[in-house]
Design a protein around this motif. Structure first.
Motif, PDB file in Angstrom:
ATOM      1  N   VAL A  16       0.831  -1.198   0.000  1.00  0.00           N
ATOM      2  CA  VAL A  16       0.000   0.000   0.000  1.00  0.00           C
ATOM      3  C   VAL A  16       0.869   1.252   0.000  1.00  0.00           C
ATOM      4  O   VAL A  16       0.575   2.239  -0.696  1.00  0.00           O
ATOM      5  CB  VAL A  16      -0.949   0.002   1.216  1.00  0.00           C
ATOM      6  CG1 VAL A  16      -1.657   1.347   1.344  1.00  0.00           C
ATOM      7  CG2 VAL A  16      -1.982  -1.106   1.080  1.00  0.00           C
ATOM      8  N   LEU A  20       0.812   4.368  -2.603  1.00  0.00           N
ATOM      9  CA  LEU A  20       0.659   5.769  -2.215  1.00  0.00           C
ATOM     10  C   LEU A  20       1.792   6.619  -2.779  1.00  0.00           C
ATOM     11  O   LEU A  20       1.574   7.744  -3.230  1.00  0.00           O
ATOM     12  CB  LEU A  20       0.615   5.889  -0.691  1.00  0.00           C
ATOM     13  CG  LEU A  20      -0.577   5.223   0.001  1.00  0.00           C
ATOM     14  CD1 LEU A  20      -0.393   5.242   1.514  1.00  0.00           C
ATOM     15  CD2 LEU A  20      -1.878   5.912  -0.383  1.00  0.00           C
ATOM     16  N   CYS A  23       1.031   7.293  -6.329  1.00  0.00           N
ATOM     17  CA  CYS A  23       0.049   8.371  -6.477  1.00  0.00           C
ATOM     18  C   CYS A  23       0.730   9.738  -6.389  1.00  0.00           C
ATOM     19  O   CYS A  23       0.481  10.632  -7.216  1.00  0.00           O
ATOM     20  CB  CYS A  23      -1.024   8.262  -5.405  1.00  0.00           C
ATOM     21  SG  CYS A  23      -2.152   6.866  -5.602  1.00  0.00           S
ATOM     22  N   ARG A  80      -9.204   7.143   2.748  1.00  0.00           N
ATOM     23  CA  ARG A  80      -9.151   6.132   1.688  1.00  0.00           C
ATOM     24  C   ARG A  80     -10.121   6.448   0.555  1.00  0.00           C
ATOM     25  O   ARG A  80      -9.736   6.459  -0.624  1.00  0.00           O
ATOM     26  CB  ARG A  80      -9.448   4.755   2.291  1.00  0.00           C
ATOM     27  CG  ARG A  80      -9.479   3.613   1.282  1.00  0.00           C
ATOM     28  CD  ARG A  80      -9.766   2.310   2.012  1.00  0.00           C
ATOM     29  NE  ARG A  80      -9.975   1.195   1.108  1.00  0.00           N
ATOM     30  CZ  ARG A  80     -11.141   0.878   0.559  1.00  0.00           C
ATOM     31  NH1 ARG A  80     -12.215   1.630   0.816  1.00  0.00           N
ATOM     32  NH2 ARG A  80     -11.245  -0.171  -0.252  1.00  0.00           N
ATOM     33  N   GLY A 124      -1.900  11.124  -0.065  1.00  0.00           N
ATOM     34  CA  GLY A 124      -0.860  10.102  -0.077  1.00  0.00           C
ATOM     35  C   GLY A 124       0.114  10.283   1.075  1.00  0.00           C
ATOM     36  O   GLY A 124       0.453   9.326   1.781  1.00  0.00           O
ATOM     37  N   ILE A 189      -4.714  -0.038  -3.435  1.00  0.00           N
ATOM     38  CA  ILE A 189      -5.290   0.691  -2.296  1.00  0.00           C
ATOM     39  C   ILE A 189      -6.679   0.152  -1.971  1.00  0.00           C
ATOM     40  O   ILE A 189      -7.026  -0.059  -0.800  1.00  0.00           O
ATOM     41  CB  ILE A 189      -5.338   2.199  -2.613  1.00  0.00           C
ATOM     42  CG1 ILE A 189      -3.921   2.757  -2.717  1.00  0.00           C
ATOM     43  CG2 ILE A 189      -6.124   2.948  -1.533  1.00  0.00           C
ATOM     44  CD1 ILE A 189      -3.863   4.158  -3.285  1.00  0.00           C
ATOM     45  N   LEU A 193      -5.924  -1.784   1.531  1.00  0.00           N
ATOM     46  CA  LEU A 193      -5.977  -0.792   2.610  1.00  0.00           C
ATOM     47  C   LEU A 193      -7.348  -0.778   3.254  1.00  0.00           C
ATOM     48  O   LEU A 193      -8.355  -0.470   2.595  1.00  0.00           O
ATOM     49  CB  LEU A 193      -5.653   0.605   2.071  1.00  0.00           C
ATOM     50  CG  LEU A 193      -5.584   1.722   3.118  1.00  0.00           C
ATOM     51  CD1 LEU A 193      -4.405   1.503   4.063  1.00  0.00           C
ATOM     52  CD2 LEU A 193      -5.476   3.083   2.448  1.00  0.00           C
TER      53      LEU A 193
END
Length: 472
Positions: A16, A20, A23, A80, A124, A189, A193
């Motif tokens: 994850v 991030l 991103c 999220r 992020g 994600i 997550l």
């Protein structure tokens, strides 16, 4: 600080985290990838020089204005879902950019893309801090280093990637390339997550605050963009009118936020001396360091007649310094629990490094220029990760999204203001004296101001780790 993801398996946490980081990288890369592809875009789609400015400004504007809104809403409703929503908007905008058949459609699509990009870096970074709280210092140090490296690659690699894609694959791929990378990040994600939401809050949506904040920041950024990208003077009606109108709306925002049930910019944060000082420090760090990275390539190519490739290589000392400075900052802050000494050292280094450019001449040794750039990089390194760590540690966890967004926004505004000031100082001249004095004045003054405001920082009480517990 509570570990919201304490039950997350290490492999899922790592996967994850890299999603991030991806991103954040996409958001940073798309802010710079268009520059070198612009001539090809205009040749194929049509338009005039004035469209150049708005194609870049549309993305900067919406990505900056949406940052504080995403940050505050993530504190209230969870990160999220907002991040996945922002990523979906970003990818939709990227697809629309890649398929655009006119300059008007392309500019609107870039604005939509920017609305989504505002979530990528801000949320992020906030989620990375959620996944790696201070007691997990080893992971946080590695993540801050990787994030800094990705930001640098995004800033420097964006123009290169844009040029390569425009020359060999077509300019549309500068946008379409986001789709597979973004889809992979979204899948990781969404699947790995867990959804961690704060307790439900009461109160009405701060619609008036959002409207005033959006309009005020938009006008300020338009004014700075017109000043920095078109060469207009500060007294030009469009520049001055935009800046004054934006400041007036932001001043009107203050009493609105004081009365709001759930303000988009909580006034209590600005009443924290350390938080306000860190925001100002981030602003001045960007004003100090950015002109050096933008103007030195002009000096190296136009004055010294180096190729674009060689001038890029000669900027490596600054990039190495930024990565090293960020890494050392994260290690020292998390080991000692103290942020102010490291940030003050950074401000002193960036001041010394930029002031040295006052001696820049047409025959200055490239090795000496490299030493100056290394100092600037080492000085600005703490502003990349150290300021974020300090900012997040200076507020309650319930306000961390808003605090992270405030830090990111202050740096974006500082970069725009710094480039506008540098453009005013250098004018139409590209000479060693003009470049050197511009870097020295903007960097020296802003570096000293950063040092002054950071003296107001109080230690946030980050839990110190023993040296043996941190692997560097």
């Amino acid at each position: 600080m509570t570990d919201l993801y304490e039950d997350l398996a290490p492999r899922r946490r790592t996967a994850v985290t890299f999603a991030l980081l991806g991103c954040a990288f996409l958001g940073m890369l798309d802010g710079t990838v268009v520059g070198t592809a612009l001539p090809r875009i205009v040749a194929q789609v049509g338009g005039t020089t004035s469209w150049y400015v708005w194609l870049i400004t549309a993305y900067l504007l919406t990505s900056s204005v949406s940052v504080p809104i995403y940050g505050r809403f993530s504190d209230l409703y969870g990160r999220r879902r907002l991040l996945l929503s922002g990523l979906a908007i970003f990818l939709g905008g990227s697809l629309a950019c890649g398929l655009a058949g006119s300059m008007e459609v392309l500019i609107v699509s870039r604005a939509v893309q920017g609305v989504g990009a505002g979530a990528l870096l801000t949320l992020g970074m906030a989620l990375i801090r959620d996944l790696h709280p201070p007691h997990r210092s080893e992971g946080l140090i590695r993540m801050q280093t990787l994030l800094a490296a990705m930001m640098i690659v995004g800033m420097v690699g964006g123009p290169l990637v844009g040029g390569l894609l425009a020359d060999h694959a077509g300019w549309r791929w500068a946008f379409l390339v986001n789709l597979p990378a973004g889809a992979l990040a979204a899948a990781l994600i969404a699947l790995l997550l867990p959804d961690r939401r704060p307790p439900r809050t009461s109160g009405r949506l701060d619609a008036a605050g959002i409207a005033l904040l959006t309009a005020g920041l938009s006008l300020v950024l338009i004014g700075l963009s017109l000043k920095g990208n078109t060469g207009r003077g500060w007294s030009d009606p469009a520049v001055l009118g935009s800046l004054l109108g934006g400041v007036a709306l932001l001043v009107a925002l203050v009493p609105v936020e004081r009365r709001a049930d759930t303000p988009v910019l909580p006034p209590r944060l600005m009443r924290r001396r350390t938080y306000a000082a860190l925001l100002a420090g981030g602003f001045f760090f960007q004003v100090a360091g950015l002109p050096a990275g933008v103007l030195l390539p002009l000096y190296l190519q136009h004055v010294r007649a180096y190729s674009a490739t060689v001038s890029g290589l000669l900027l490596l000392p600054m990039l190495v310094g930024m990565i090293a400075g960020n890494r050392l900052t994260a290690v020292l802050v998390l080991r000692s629990g103290r942020t102010r000494p490291v940030l003050l050292t950074g401000a002193a280094l960036v001041t010394a490094g930029t002031l040295a450019f006052a001696a820049l001449g047409p025959g200055t040794s490239p090795y000496l220029v490299g030493v100056w750039l290394l100092l600037v990089g080492l000085g600005t390194g703490p502003a990349m990760g150290g300021l974020t760590i300090a900012t997040q540690g200076s507020v309650p966890h319930a306000d961390m999204g808003a605090a992270t967004a405030g830090s990111a926004l202050s740096k974006q505004l500082g970069g725009s203001f710094g480039l506008a000031c540098a453009q005013s100082l250098i004018g139409a001249q590209v000479s060693a004296a003009a470049v050197g004095s511009t870097v020295a004045w903007t960097g020296g003054v802003a570096g000293l101001l950063a040092f002054a405001v950071l003296l107001l920082v109080r230690e946030s009480g980050l839990p110190a780790r023993q040296p043996a517990a941190v692997r560097t």
